[in-house]
Write a protein that holds these residues in place. Structure first.
Motif, short mmCIF file in Angstrom:
data_model
loop_
_atom_site.label_atom_id
_atom_site.label_comp_id
_atom_site.label_asym_id
_atom_site.label_seq_id
_atom_site.Cartn_x
_atom_site.Cartn_y
_atom_site.Cartn_z
N ARG A 95 0.85 -1.20 -0.16
CA ARG A 95 -0.26 0.10 0.10
C ARG A 95 0.79 1.23 -0.24
O ARG A 95 -0.09 2.18 -0.54
N PHE A 96 1.57 0.94 0.74
CA PHE A 96 3.22 2.32 1.18
C PHE A 96 3.27 2.51 -0.55
O PHE A 96 4.61 3.49 -0.51
N LEU A 97 3.65 1.75 -1.74
CA LEU A 97 4.55 1.74 -2.84
C LEU A 97 4.29 3.15 -4.29
O LEU A 97 5.10 3.55 -3.60
N PRO A 98 2.84 3.59 -4.12
CA PRO A 98 3.14 4.89 -4.57
C PRO A 98 3.34 5.86 -3.77
O PRO A 98 4.38 6.93 -4.50
N MET A 99 3.95 6.07 -1.82
CA MET A 99 4.26 6.89 -1.34
C MET A 99 5.92 7.11 -1.91
O MET A 99 6.65 7.53 -2.02
N TYR A 100 6.31 5.89 -1.79
CA TYR A 100 8.00 5.74 -1.47
C TYR A 100 8.20 6.31 -3.51
O TYR A 100 9.82 6.68 -2.33
N LYS A 101 7.79 6.36 -4.35
CA LYS A 101 8.06 6.44 -4.89
C LYS A 101 7.99 7.70 -5.32
O LYS A 101 8.97 8.68 -6.12
N GLU A 102 7.32 8.42 -4.98
CA GLU A 102 6.99 9.91 -4.69
C GLU A 102 8.07 10.75 -4.19
O GLU A 102 8.82 11.60 -4.44
N LEU A 103 8.65 9.87 -2.97
CA LEU A 103 9.26 10.15 -1.83
C LEU A 103 10.85 10.40 -2.37
O LEU A 103 11.30 10.91 -2.30
N LYS A 104 10.84 9.56 -3.05
CA LYS A 104 12.57 8.85 -3.93
C LYS A 104 12.66 10.03 -4.51
O LYS A 104 13.51 10.42 -5.11
N ASP A 105 11.84 10.51 -5.64
CA ASP A 105 11.79 11.42 -6.24
C ASP A 105 11.51 12.65 -6.03
O ASP A 105 12.96 13.53 -5.90
N TYR A 106 11.49 13.24 -5.15
CA TYR A 106 11.50 13.90 -4.67
C TYR A 106 13.49 14.57 -3.33
O TYR A 106 13.35 15.10 -3.67
N ALA A 107 13.44 13.12 -2.42
CA ALA A 107 14.86 12.98 -2.04
C ALA A 107 15.44 13.51 -2.85
O ALA A 107 16.51 13.51 -2.85
N LEU A 108 15.91 12.57 -4.56
CA LEU A 108 16.71 13.10 -5.22
C LEU A 108 16.92 14.28 -5.48
O LEU A 108 18.16 14.97 -6.12
N LYS A 109 15.78 14.54 -6.14
CA LYS A 109 15.71 16.24 -6.51
C LYS A 109 16.28 17.57 -5.18
O LYS A 109 16.78 18.38 -5.27
N ALA A 110 15.98 16.96 -3.75
CA ALA A 110 16.58 17.47 -2.61
C ALA A 110 17.74 17.26 -2.75
O ALA A 110 18.27 18.77 -2.49
N ILE A 111 18.33 16.48 -2.96
CA ILE A 111 19.77 15.96 -2.88
C ILE A 111 20.98 16.84 -4.37
O ILE A 111 21.83 17.90 -3.56
N GLU A 112 19.54 16.97 -4.87
CA GLU A 112 20.39 17.61 -6.60
C GLU A 112 20.49 19.06 -5.54
O GLU A 112 21.25 19.70 -6.53
N TYR A 113 19.41 19.71 -5.35
CA TYR A 113 19.98 20.51 -5.63
C TYR A 113 20.01 21.64 -3.88
O TYR A 113 20.51 22.38 -3.80
N ASN A 114 21.00 20.12 -3.14
CA ASN A 114 21.40 20.70 -1.91
C ASN A 114 20.41 21.31 -0.83
O ASN A 114 20.63 22.17 -0.27
N THR A 115 19.12 20.59 -1.25
CA THR A 115 17.87 21.38 -0.11
C THR A 115 17.55 20.16 1.45
O THR A 115 17.83 19.99 1.77
N GLY A 116 16.02 20.47 0.64
CA GLY A 116 15.30 18.73 1.70
C GLY A 116 13.77 18.80 1.21
O GLY A 116 13.25 19.60 0.57
N ILE A 117 13.40 17.85 1.52
CA ILE A 117 12.20 17.60 0.95
C ILE A 117 11.23 18.15 3.40
O ILE A 117 11.91 16.95 4.22
N GLY A 118 10.59 18.47 3.09
CA GLY A 118 9.08 18.83 4.59
C GLY A 118 8.13 17.20 4.54
O GLY A 118 7.26 17.25 2.89
N ILE A 119 7.85 16.37 5.19
CA ILE A 119 7.15 15.72 5.21
C ILE A 119 6.45 15.60 6.92
O ILE A 119 6.28 15.73 8.10
N GLU A 120 4.86 16.31 6.30
CA GLU A 120 3.72 16.70 7.25
C GLU A 120 2.96 14.85 7.04
O GLU A 120 1.99 14.57 5.75
N CYS A 121 2.89 14.47 8.48
CA CYS A 121 2.26 13.27 9.00
C CYS A 121 0.64 13.69 9.10
O CYS A 121 0.73 13.61 10.28
N CYS A 122 0.20 13.46 8.07
CA CYS A 122 -1.48 14.30 8.54
C CYS A 122 -2.77 13.32 8.40
O CYS A 122 -2.65 12.19 7.49
#
Length: 122
Positions: A95-122
């Motif tokens: 059930r978490f597979l779509p989230m893992y894929k989306e999160l990986k895309d964001y994490a890779l971009k955050a590494i590229e930009y040398n920034t980060g990602i916010g995660i709100e667990c709502c």
């Protein structure tokens, strides 16, 4: 769950310790993605804790938990990506597979930009 990709940390106006305190919706410095909800956090709280919160907290020295917000910087994202790769190949809960894929895309971009990602667990 809401994921926020920061494009430039120098544009963050307010910080709360090491977490950007700008409202992500009010800035063009952030791309906000509302993840596809295959899991209901209220009903699947134990699954989120077991399959996501606890492993990521341990791996990234983070504080993810229900109804909370945390920020993973680029260094934490570097630790997260290999774990996400493993989960995408062999998910601990499909059930978490779509989230893992989306999160990986964001994490890779955050590494590229040398920034980060916010995660709100709502």
């Amino acid at each position: 769950m809401i994921l926020s990709l920061y494009h430039d940390l120098s544009k963050v106006k307010k910080w709360y310790v090491n977490i950007p305190a700008d409202d992500p919706v009010d800035t063009d410095n952030v791309t906000v993605l509302y993840t596809s909800e295959d899991c209901d956090m209220d009903e699947d709280w134990e699954a989120y804790e077991k399959c996501f919160f606890l492993p990521v907290d341990k791996l990234c020295n983070a504080l993810l938990e229900m109804y909370e917000y945390d920020f993973l910087n680029a260094e934490q994202c570097k630790k997260l990506v290999p774990w996400l790769d493993k989960q995408i190949r062999h998910p601990n809960d499909k059930r978490f597979l779509p989230m893992y894929k989306e999160l990986k895309d964001y994490a890779l971009k955050a590494i590229e930009y040398n920034t980060g990602i916010g995660i709100e667990c709502c």
